[in-house]
Design an enzyme around this catalytic site. Structure first.
Site, short mmCIF file in Angstrom:
data_model
loop_
_atom_site.label_atom_id
_atom_site.label_comp_id
_atom_site.label_asym_id
_atom_site.label_seq_id
_atom_site.Cartn_x
_atom_site.Cartn_y
_atom_site.Cartn_z
CG HIS A 44 -5.58 -3.33 0.29
ND1 HIS A 44 -4.75 -3.03 -0.77
CD2 HIS A 44 -5.21 -2.48 1.30
CE1 HIS A 44 -3.93 -2.05 -0.44
NE2 HIS A 44 -4.19 -1.70 0.81
CE1 TYR B 134 -4.92 7.30 0.25
CE2 TYR B 134 -4.18 7.34 2.53
CZ TYR B 134 -4.54 6.64 1.40
OH TYR B 134 -4.50 5.26 1.41
CG ASP C 136 -2.01 1.02 1.20
OD1 ASP C 136 -3.04 0.85 0.52
OD2 ASP C 136 -1.81 2.04 1.89
NE ARG C 137 -0.83 6.52 0.62
CZ ARG C 137 -1.39 7.17 -0.39
NH1 ARG C 137 -2.18 6.52 -1.24
NH2 ARG C 137 -1.15 8.46 -0.57
NE ARG D 197 -0.37 4.11 -3.63
CZ ARG D 197 -0.71 3.63 -4.82
NH1 ARG D 197 0.02 3.92 -5.88
NH2 ARG D 197 -1.80 2.89 -4.97
CG HIS E 91 -9.30 5.57 1.12
ND1 HIS E 91 -9.87 4.53 0.42
CD2 HIS E 91 -7.96 5.38 1.05
CE1 HIS E 91 -8.93 3.74 -0.05
NE2 HIS E 91 -7.76 4.23 0.30
CD1 TRP E 92 -7.30 6.02 -2.50
CD2 TRP E 92 -5.87 7.05 -3.88
NE1 TRP E 92 -6.26 5.16 -2.74
CE2 TRP E 92 -5.37 5.76 -3.58
CE3 TRP E 92 -5.15 7.86 -4.74
CZ2 TRP E 92 -4.17 5.29 -4.11
CZ3 TRP E 92 -3.94 7.40 -5.27
CH2 TRP E 92 -3.46 6.13 -4.95
#
Length: 310
Positions: A289, A230, A124-125, A128, A169-170
């Protein structure tokens, strides 16, 4: 600072100072360095199903991203570039492997082994952040694994009605003036909805790990960090990614995604990632996820194969 003894037996809790942050990390094992990077809305506790296994042959470093968990952001920069710089500090701090007892405690990277590389595995984050690290500091990364993400620019470009429902949520979190007070009203309820809303049942999470996520989300600083993360993902991160679309780092890359989630629902993740990281290989995992916690054995098998010599 959380008590990780039940989830990370034999690991030590340390705080490493980086520019703009104080990073809490769990460190254990010896050998080549592996960093495990968590995502939203979690902490490094999510890696408990595989961290001890990796520590049998590697030095395993499991940080909380800046502002998340027990880590603190001191400059209000929640971009992936800043998070990747924190990871670079950790690689320089723990480079060289060896026993944890051989390393000086604390510090901000003064005992750097500058030529050392690390294996970086992110979800996830955290994935990234790992991708940004590969773009910004490729000399520090031996190989990289990216779990259940598409590139940030691709996600925004693919915001179909189905994606918007799954990834609401983005946009919501990118408006901190709205999101922060709303989450603060009932943070644990928001956390639970965020977890189950990404196709993983709440029962999949270890009770101690879930307790750590709940403890963290109750802190206003963590809510602020999540929203800042975000908000950056909708602004400066896109600018950084657009400027680097020409880069094609050549390193072994593992891409895994949950078969019941959105990452592979409308596109072939491998085809997309091979446009950014040409040596990407991987497959779907029978999970939502949060595949590390929902399908730990299948996820571990894929990672173990990726890390095998030869």
């Amino acid at each position: 600072m959380p008590d990780d003894a039940a989830l990370f037996p034999g690991f030590a809790d340390l705080v490493v100072v980086a520019p703009g942050a104080r990073i809490h990390a769990r460190v254990g094992g010896s050998g080549p360095v592996v960093l495990l990077l968590h995502g939203y809305p979690q902490t490094g506790a999510m890696w408990h199903p595989i961290a001890a296994r990796l520590a049998a042959s590697h030095t395993v470093v499991v940080p909380d991203l800046r502002g998340y968990g027990a880590s603190v952001c001191t400059d209000d920069d929640f971009s992936f570039r800043a998070m990747a710089a924190d990871v670079a500090t950790l690689i320089e701090r723990f480079g060289g492997g060896g026993d944890l007892a051989e390393r000086p405690g604390g510090g901000s990277g003064d005992d750097s082994h500058g030529d050392d590389k690390a294996i970086v595995i992110g979800h996830d984050r955290g994935a990234r952040t790992a991708h940004r690290l590969v773009l910004d500091r490729p000399e520090l990364v031996e190989r990289v694994a990216l779990l259940d993400i598409l590139p940030t620019t691709e996600v925004w470009e693919r915001m179909t009605p189905e994606m918007i429902r799954a990834y609401y949520h983005w946009g919501f979190l990118a408006r901190p003036e709205i999101a922060e007070p709303m989450i603060a009203g009932d943070p644990v309820r928001f956390l639970h909805s965020a977890l189950v809303g990404l196709y993983t049942p709440l029962e999949a999470f270890h009770p101690e790990a879930l307790a750590q996520y709940e403890e963290a989300i109750r802190r206003p600083g963590v809510i602020h960090a999540i929203c800042g993360d975000y908000q950056a993902g909708a602004t400066v991160d896109l600018e950084h990614d657009a400027a680097d679309l020409h880069l094609r780092p050549d390193l072994p890359t593992l891409v895994l995604w949950g078969s019941r989630g959105m990452v592979g629902a409308e596109a072939d993740p491998l085809e997309i990632w091979r446009g950014r990281l040409p040596r990407a290989e991987g497959r779907a995992i029978d999970a939502g996820h949060f595949l590390v916690e929902e399908a730990p054995e299948e996820t571990w098998a894929a990672i173990e194969e990726f890390l095998a010599p030869g």
